[in-house]
Design a protein around this motif. Structure first.
Motif, PDB file in Angstrom:
ATOM      1  N   ARG A 139       4.044   0.514   7.762  1.00 33.71           N
ATOM      2  CA  ARG A 139       4.085  -0.101   6.434  1.00 33.71           C
ATOM      3  C   ARG A 139       5.120  -1.222   6.395  1.00 33.71           C
ATOM      4  NH1 ARG A 139       6.150  -0.673   1.522  1.00 33.71           N
ATOM      5  NH2 ARG A 139       4.682  -0.726  -0.217  1.00 33.71           N
ATOM      6  N   ASP A 140       6.288  -1.007   6.996  1.00 36.12           N
ATOM      7  CA  ASP A 140       7.309  -2.062   7.026  1.00 36.12           C
ATOM      8  C   ASP A 140       6.800  -3.299   7.753  1.00 36.12           C
ATOM      9  OD1 ASP A 140       9.053  -0.451   5.610  1.00 36.12           O
ATOM     10  OD2 ASP A 140      10.507  -0.219   7.251  1.00 36.12           O
ATOM     11  N   PRO A 142       0.803  -1.220   0.000  1.00 35.83           N
ATOM     12  CA  PRO A 142       0.000   0.000   0.000  1.00 35.83           C
ATOM     13  C   PRO A 142       0.837   1.272   0.000  1.00 35.83           C
ATOM     14  CG  PRO A 142       0.210  -0.809   2.222  1.00 35.83           C
ATOM     15  CD  PRO A 142       0.896  -1.820   1.332  1.00 35.83           C
ATOM     16  N   LEU A 143       0.174   2.351  -0.340  1.00 35.64           N
ATOM     17  CA  LEU A 143       0.659   3.700  -0.086  1.00 35.64           C
ATOM     18  C   LEU A 143       0.065   4.091   1.259  1.00 35.64           C
ATOM     19  CD1 LEU A 143       1.866   6.483  -1.063  1.00 35.64           C
ATOM     20  CD2 LEU A 143      -0.438   6.961  -1.936  1.00 35.64           C
ATOM     21  N   VAL A 144       0.872   4.628   2.153  1.00 26.14           N
ATOM     22  CA  VAL A 144       0.383   5.039   3.464  1.00 26.14           C
ATOM     23  C   VAL A 144       0.613   6.546   3.601  1.00 26.14           C
ATOM     24  CG1 VAL A 144       0.536   4.701   5.962  1.00 26.14           C
ATOM     25  CG2 VAL A 144       0.946   2.762   4.416  1.00 26.14           C
ATOM     26  N   VAL A 145      -0.464   7.285   3.836  1.00 29.57           N
ATOM     27  CA  VAL A 145      -0.391   8.731   4.033  1.00 29.57           C
ATOM     28  C   VAL A 145      -0.691   8.978   5.507  1.00 29.57           C
ATOM     29  CG1 VAL A 145      -1.190  10.982   3.232  1.00 29.57           C
ATOM     30  CG2 VAL A 145      -1.274   9.014   1.683  1.00 29.57           C
ATOM     31  N   VAL A 146       0.188   9.742   6.164  1.00 32.09           N
ATOM     32  CA  VAL A 146       0.096   9.914   7.620  1.00 32.09           C
ATOM     33  C   VAL A 146       0.085  11.390   7.981  1.00 32.09           C
ATOM     34  CG1 VAL A 146       1.137   9.309   9.845  1.00 32.09           C
ATOM     35  CG2 VAL A 146       1.462   7.793   7.873  1.00 32.09           C
ATOM     36  N   ILE A 198       8.035   8.591  10.379  1.00 31.75           N
ATOM     37  CA  ILE A 198       8.395   7.424  11.194  1.00 31.75           C
ATOM     38  C   ILE A 198       7.200   6.499  11.377  1.00 31.75           C
ATOM     39  CG2 ILE A 198       9.117   6.696  13.506  1.00 31.75           C
ATOM     40  CD1 ILE A 198      10.831   9.374  13.510  1.00 31.75           C
ATOM     41  N   LEU A 199       6.027   7.064  11.734  1.00 36.85           N
ATOM     42  CA  LEU A 199       4.835   6.215  11.893  1.00 36.85           C
ATOM     43  C   LEU A 199       4.538   5.441  10.614  1.00 36.85           C
ATOM     44  CD1 LEU A 199       2.055   8.181  13.829  1.00 36.85           C
ATOM     45  CD2 LEU A 199       3.496   6.321  14.641  1.00 36.85           C
TER      46      LEU A 199
END
Length: 180
Positions: free
Chosen positions: A127-128, A16-20, A121-122
């Motif tokens: 995601r990792d 996924p793409l993760v937007v935080v 960092i989150l």
């Protein structure tokens, strides 16, 4: 209430793409761009960030990326973060606001604005972890190691086993003999 926004997973061919978005509610020393930290240091900073912030993560699936594109995913994630966190001011890492007039882009913002560093960092830690879990289900792609980015071994696995539902088919990989 200053919100920092960053994304993780724009370049991989899987996952996924993760937007935080993060609003810090307390000071956290030594925050910086997640890519400049070791995995263990990112993990050490995770709990302080969780304890001293309000945050929102948006996961954009590979299927959504394939259907609507990365730009759509980023705009969707940013819009949801603004709606959920309702910040007074908002900064995003990079050189574009993705059409949001209330956001100020900051080049290398993940090294300059603590809230962006925390978002970086989150996103990277979660995601990792997700890609490591997928790597246990699909060990042939080595996602625990490459996190979905394309490597020689990842390309070879795609050629041998094909794509999974976790791959971004819209990325149109070019397999040439010189890559092997």
């Amino acid at each position: 209430m200053i919100c920092g926004i960053d994304e993780v997973g724009r370049g991989p061919v899987a996952g996924p793409l993760v937007v935080v978005g993060v609003i810090l509610t307390g000071e956290i020393p030594n925050l910086t761009d997640s890519k400049k930290l070791t995995p263990s240091r990112r993990e050490e900073l995770l709990l302080p960030i969780l304890q001293r912030s309000r945050f929102h993560l948006v996961w954009i699936s590979p299927a959504e990326i394939d259907r609507y594109g990365l730009g759509w995913g980023l705009r969707t994630g940013i819009g949801e973060i603004l709606t959920q966190l309702k910040p007074d001011r908002c900064y995003i890492d990079g050189n574009t606001s993705f059409g949001f007039s209330e956001i100020t882009p900051i080049v290398k913002g993940d090294q300059k604005i603590p809230a962006i560093s925390a978002a970086s960092i989150l996103g990277k830690v979660f995601r990792d972890r997700y890609m490591e879990e997928l790597g246990r289900l699909y060990p042939q792609y080595q996602w625990g190691k490459n996190k979905g980015y394309i490597t020689k071994e990842h390309k070879e696995a795609i050629l041998k086993y094909g794509y999974t539902r976790f791959h971004r088919r819209s990325f149109h990989l070019h397999f040439t003999p010189s890559l092997f």
